[in-house]
Motif scaffolding. Structure first.
Motif, PDB file in Angstrom:
ATOM      1  N   GLN A 191       0.815  -1.215   0.000  1.00  0.00           N
ATOM      2  CA  GLN A 191       0.000   0.000   0.000  1.00  0.00           C
ATOM      3  C   GLN A 191       0.854   1.273   0.000  1.00  0.00           C
ATOM      4  O   GLN A 191       1.992   1.274   0.435  1.00  0.00           O
ATOM      5  N   GLU A 192       0.256   2.347  -0.532  1.00  0.00           N
ATOM      6  CA  GLU A 192       0.840   3.691  -0.516  1.00  0.00           C
ATOM      7  C   GLU A 192       2.122   3.800  -1.338  1.00  0.00           C
ATOM      8  O   GLU A 192       2.924   4.713  -1.134  1.00  0.00           O
ATOM      9  N   VAL A 193       2.321   2.915  -2.282  1.00  0.00           N
ATOM     10  CA  VAL A 193       3.495   2.987  -3.158  1.00  0.00           C
ATOM     11  C   VAL A 193       3.193   3.905  -4.342  1.00  0.00           C
ATOM     12  O   VAL A 193       2.101   3.863  -4.916  1.00  0.00           O
ATOM     13  N   THR A 194       4.177   4.737  -4.705  1.00  0.00           N
ATOM     14  CA  THR A 194       4.069   5.602  -5.867  1.00  0.00           C
ATOM     15  C   THR A 194       5.159   5.260  -6.877  1.00  0.00           C
ATOM     16  O   THR A 194       6.341   5.196  -6.514  1.00  0.00           O
ATOM     17  N   LEU A 195       4.763   5.017  -8.110  1.00  0.00           N
ATOM     18  CA  LEU A 195       5.695   4.932  -9.241  1.00  0.00           C
ATOM     19  C   LEU A 195       5.436   6.174 -10.074  1.00  0.00           C
ATOM     20  O   LEU A 195       4.571   6.182 -10.950  1.00  0.00           O
TER      21      LEU A 195
END
Length: 274
Positions: free
Chosen positions: A185-189
């Motif tokens: 969760q809460e990962v940004t690419l």
């Protein structure tokens, strides 16, 4: 240690569908209050395609876009691009293998929003590739509203991918996520600014990305690497290495070629390279 799921004989969507229906029948008998729900979602269907189409279209539909219209889009996509069903099956199998909280396929299909959001993205990507960009962007918007997962329709995502918990995952337009990747969760690419062109990360096979990690720019996350929770990654990550921190730095090597399977969150579990 990597968990091995018990459905060892499954090697086709037909086998997967049979196992899923058997699970639905068993749950329906144990819990009568879910019987009609499971009948509508699984037991009344003849294959995985129509079951998934029903489940996802009822999740994504709203007052403006009725479920029947969304279902027709899924039906068309699954008919013309059957690899989408194979990818969905492998996504579900990956979750059962990697997540100690689940041991059967049924809850993945009907409850797990990470799985569902990924399948909605697959439809949006299909529509984008067909030139139906406005409709693809609509699907992206609904995906974000319903599941709190925001993936640009142009982003390329492989199979056997697991979005664990999924809330807050953001993936940009030119990002690539290869096969057998686990993302929490809460990962940004994302990008590093308002630049145009190829500006988002390329995540290679077998990678595990811990919760809250931000990977920014047109950089490569090498095969079999591991990104620690909360890290900010601004540079390429070599294959089979562990990075952590703000900014992220190499702290060790991975204990296997596929950290996506072991889901080892302790980035200090391996010694730094000599």
């Amino acid at each position: 240690m990597t968990r091995i799921h018990t459905h060892t004989s499954i090697d086709s969507s037909q086998d997967f569908w049979f196992a899923l229906k058997e699970e639905a029948k068993a749950v329906s008998q144990r819990e009568p209050l879910l019987s009609s729900y499971l009948h509508a979602c699984v037991l009344s269907h003849h294959n995985l395609e129509t079951s998934l189409s029903f489940i996802l279209s009822n999740k994504i539909s709203d007052d403006v876009m009725p479920a029947i219209a969304v279902s027709e889009m899924f039906d068309e996509a699954y008919l013309l691009n059957p690899s989408m069903i194979d990818a969905a099956m492998l996504d579900a199998m990956a979750i059962v293998q990697r997540d100690p909280a689940v041991s059967t396929y049924l809850p993945v299909l009907i409850h797990f929003k990470g799985f569902q959001a990924l399948q909605v993205h697959r439809l949006a990507h299909y529509l984008w590739q067909k030139g139906r960009k406005e409709l693809a962007l609509f699907m992206q918007s609904r995906n974000s509203e319903v599941f709190s997962v925001d993936i640009h329709p142009a982003a390329v995502i492989g199979k056997g991918v697991m979005f664990d918990h999924a809330t807050g995952i953001v993936i940009g337009e030119t990002a690539v996520v290869e096969d057998n990747v686990s993302i929490l969760q809460e990962v940004t690419l994302g990008g590093t600014g308002n630049e145009s062109g190829d500006r988002h990360p390329k995540v290679r096979q077998g990678v595990m990305i811990g919760s809250g990690a931000k990977i920014l720019g047109n950089i490569e996350i090498g095969r079999g690497s591991r990104i620690g929770a909360g890290s900010v990654v601004l540079n390429d990550v070599p294959q089979c290495t562990t990075v952590v921190g703000v900014p992220a730095k190499v702290v060790g090597i991975t204990d296997c070629d596929r950290p996506c399977d072991s889901m080892q969150q302790n980035v200090l579990a391996n010694s730094p390279p000599g």
